[in-house]
Write a protein that holds these residues in place. Structure first.
Motif, PDB file in Angstrom:
ATOM      1  N   ASN A  37       0.834  -1.205   0.000  1.00 59.83           N
ATOM      2  CA  ASN A  37       0.000   0.000   0.000  1.00 59.83           C
ATOM      3  C   ASN A  37       0.861   1.245   0.000  1.00 59.83           C
ATOM      4  OD1 ASN A  37      -2.562  -1.062   0.088  1.00 59.83           O
ATOM      5  ND2 ASN A  37      -2.455  -1.387   2.306  1.00 59.83           N
ATOM      6  N   GLY A  38       0.430   2.230  -0.811  1.00 58.73           N
ATOM      7  CA  GLY A  38       1.127   3.516  -0.798  1.00 58.73           C
ATOM      8  C   GLY A  38       2.438   3.519  -1.555  1.00 58.73           C
ATOM      9  N   ALA A  39       2.723   2.459  -2.313  1.00 51.64           N
ATOM     10  CA  ALA A  39       3.995   2.376  -3.046  1.00 51.64           C
ATOM     11  C   ALA A  39       4.048   3.349  -4.216  1.00 51.64           C
ATOM     12  CB  ALA A  39       4.211   0.951  -3.550  1.00 51.64           C
ATOM     13  N   GLY A  40       2.863   3.787  -4.682  1.00 53.77           N
ATOM     14  CA  GLY A  40       2.839   4.707  -5.823  1.00 53.77           C
ATOM     15  C   GLY A  40       2.379   4.043  -7.112  1.00 53.77           C
ATOM     16  N   LYS A  41       1.852   2.835  -7.016  1.00 56.62           N
ATOM     17  CA  LYS A  41       1.456   2.084  -8.213  1.00 56.62           C
ATOM     18  C   LYS A  41       0.305   2.791  -8.956  1.00 56.62           C
ATOM     19  CE  LYS A  41       0.349  -1.565  -5.738  1.00 56.62           C
ATOM     20  NZ  LYS A  41       0.471  -1.016  -4.364  1.00 56.62           N
ATOM     21  N   SER A  42      -0.760   3.119  -8.210  1.00 53.69           N
ATOM     22  CA  SER A  42      -1.905   3.780  -8.864  1.00 53.69           C
ATOM     23  C   SER A  42      -1.495   5.140  -9.394  1.00 53.69           C
ATOM     24  CB  SER A  42      -3.056   3.981  -7.865  1.00 53.69           C
ATOM     25  OG  SER A  42      -3.536   2.744  -7.451  1.00 53.69           O
ATOM     26  N   THR A  43      -0.664   5.838  -8.651  1.00 53.11           N
ATOM     27  CA  THR A  43      -0.221   7.168  -9.094  1.00 53.11           C
ATOM     28  C   THR A  43       0.507   7.063 -10.430  1.00 53.11           C
ATOM     29  OG1 THR A  43      -0.054   7.896  -6.809  1.00 53.11           O
ATOM     30  CG2 THR A  43       1.214   9.142  -8.433  1.00 53.11           C
ATOM     31  N   GLU A 161      -5.262  -2.901 -10.147  1.00 52.31           N
ATOM     32  CA  GLU A 161      -5.752  -3.850  -9.135  1.00 52.31           C
ATOM     33  C   GLU A 161      -7.022  -4.603  -9.537  1.00 52.31           C
ATOM     34  OE1 GLU A 161      -4.924  -3.892  -5.372  1.00 52.31           O
ATOM     35  OE2 GLU A 161      -3.631  -2.135  -5.237  1.00 52.31           O
TER      36      GLU A 161
HETATM   37  P1  ATP Z   1      -2.641   1.196  -2.913  1.00 48.49           P
HETATM   38  O1  ATP Z   1      -2.321  -0.211  -3.159  1.00 48.49           O
HETATM   39  O2  ATP Z   1      -2.978   1.480  -1.487  1.00 48.49           O
HETATM   40  O3  ATP Z   1      -3.613   1.789  -3.905  1.00 48.49           O
HETATM   41  P2  ATP Z   1      -0.491   2.461  -4.374  1.00 48.49           P
HETATM   42  O4  ATP Z   1       0.799   1.747  -4.490  1.00 48.49           O
HETATM   43  O5  ATP Z   1      -1.391   2.444  -5.552  1.00 48.49           O
HETATM   44  O6  ATP Z   1      -1.241   1.987  -3.086  1.00 48.49           O
HETATM   45  P3  ATP Z   1      -0.798   5.314  -4.463  1.00 48.49           P
HETATM   46  O7  ATP Z   1      -2.286   5.230  -4.307  1.00 48.49           O
HETATM   47  O8  ATP Z   1      -0.258   5.686  -5.778  1.00 48.49           O
HETATM   48  O9  ATP Z   1      -0.111   3.968  -4.004  1.00 48.49           O
HETATM   49  O10 ATP Z   1      -0.255   6.325  -3.352  1.00 48.49           O
HETATM   50  C1  ATP Z   1       1.100   6.746  -3.296  1.00 48.49           C
HETATM   51  C2  ATP Z   1       1.215   7.826  -2.216  1.00 48.49           C
HETATM   52  O11 ATP Z   1       0.501   8.977  -2.600  1.00 48.49           O
HETATM   53  C3  ATP Z   1       0.661   7.400  -0.854  1.00 48.49           C
HETATM   54  O12 ATP Z   1       1.485   7.953   0.132  1.00 48.49           O
HETATM   55  C4  ATP Z   1      -0.711   8.027  -0.847  1.00 48.49           C
HETATM   56  O13 ATP Z   1      -1.120   8.332   0.466  1.00 48.49           O
HETATM   57  C5  ATP Z   1      -0.490   9.313  -1.627  1.00 48.49           C
HETATM   58  N1  ATP Z   1      -1.688   9.727  -2.351  1.00 48.49           N
HETATM   59  C6  ATP Z   1      -2.384   9.000  -3.268  1.00 48.49           C
HETATM   60  N2  ATP Z   1      -3.419   9.715  -3.758  1.00 48.49           N
HETATM   61  C7  ATP Z   1      -3.375  10.929  -3.164  1.00 48.49           C
HETATM   62  C8  ATP Z   1      -4.174  12.114  -3.256  1.00 48.49           C
HETATM   63  N3  ATP Z   1      -5.214  12.207  -4.087  1.00 48.49           N
HETATM   64  N4  ATP Z   1      -3.818  13.163  -2.459  1.00 48.49           N
HETATM   65  C9  ATP Z   1      -2.763  13.089  -1.634  1.00 48.49           C
HETATM   66  N5  ATP Z   1      -1.963  12.015  -1.499  1.00 48.49           N
HETATM   67  C10 ATP Z   1      -2.268  10.944  -2.246  1.00 48.49           C
END
Ligand code: ATP
Length: 236
Positions: A37-43, A161
């Motif tokens: 979680n929070g790795a940045g994948k979705s971003t 996901e």
């Molecule tokens: P997950 O499996 O939980 O979806 P992830 O690997 O996809 O995790 P991201 O959702 O890309 O990770 O989040 C990466 C970082 O950016 C995290 O620290 C998250 O809290 C932060 N983050 C994501 N979306 C936002 C947003 N809209 N505003 C502020 N911070 C965000």
């Protein structure tokens, strides 16, 4: 190279979500992004699709920079996103969900041919064509979300996901669908939290943690690497 991400940096406000990430996807590959979680994948997926703007770095698709282009232009260039959480319209029918995505009525010419092609990939959607999307099971809704992204014939499908919230049997079916899409000529970049599933699906896998690239390589090599699990959970 179909997609090439170079030194990508994304911030939400001042908080960095991705630091200097580089990755690439060749035509015909399935590539997975894994990580906790929070790795940045979705971003990363949202940046490629043009939904969030990078602070730094470049994203090239078919040799041209798409950084900073609006999402609809990126979609027209051939990149479709299946977002996390599916986001289908539950109060519309399966057919209406596909029509909304295609911008066409699905009745004539090329649009009809693409509807037929997509429905052939998802027999369950054909069966439930005039039923409400909200009445489909979770796995069926995921199939609809993928079908919707395919209706515009993307060259690159981004899938965030796909197994989230699905029972293992339904997750297996969705992954089987992703494999068959590749056989059908679509290139895939898939976010998956389960390392085991990702490694079983992808030709190559990138492991992210806290917005950084930790490890990458052919999935069969990473699957045999004792460092991989250690790196996933921390410490490497
Ligand atoms: P997950 O499996 O939980 O979806 P992830 O690997 O996809 O995790 P991201 O959702 O890309 O990770 O989040 C990466 C970082 O950016 C995290 O620290 C998250 O809290 C932060 N983050 C994501 N979306 C936002 C947003 N809209 N505003 C502020 N911070 C965000």
């Amino acid at each position: 190279m179909l997609l090439s991400v170079d030194s990508l940096q994304v911030r939400y406000g001042k908080a960095p979500a991705i630091h200097e990430l580089s990755l690439c996807v060749s035509a015909g590959e399935i590539v997975c992004l894994v990580g906790p979680n929070g790795a940045g994948k979705s971003t990363c997926m949202l940046a490629i699709a043009g939904v969030v703007e990078p602070a730094h770095g470049d994203i090239q698709f078919e040799g041209r920079s798409i950084r900073g282009l609006p999402p609809e232009t990126i979609a027209r260039a051939g990149i479709s996103l299946v977002p996390e959480g599916r986001r289908i319209f539950g109060r519309l029918t399966v057919r209406e969900n596909l029509v909304v995505a295609s911008g066409a009525q699905g009745g004539v010419g090329q649009a009809k041919a693409q509807f037929d092609r997509v429905l052939a990939l998802f027999p369950v959607l054909q069966e439930r064509y005039n039923g409400y999307a909200g009445q489909l099971s979770g796995g069926e809704q995921q199939q609809l979300a993928i079908a919707r992204a395919l209706i515009c014939k993307p060259k690159l499908l981004l899938v965030d996901e796909p197994s989230l919230g699905l029972a293992p049997l339904f997750a297996d079916r969705v992954f089987q669908t992703l494999r068959s899409l590749r056989e059908d000529g679509t290139t895939l970049l898939v976010v998956e939290q389960s390392a085991r599933r990702a490694l079983a699906l992808a030709d190559r896998t990138y492991l992210l943690r806290s917005g950084r690239l930790i490890l990458d390589g052919p999935s069969n090599v990473l699957a045999a690497d004792p460092e991989f699990e250690h790196a996933y959970f921390g410490g490497a």
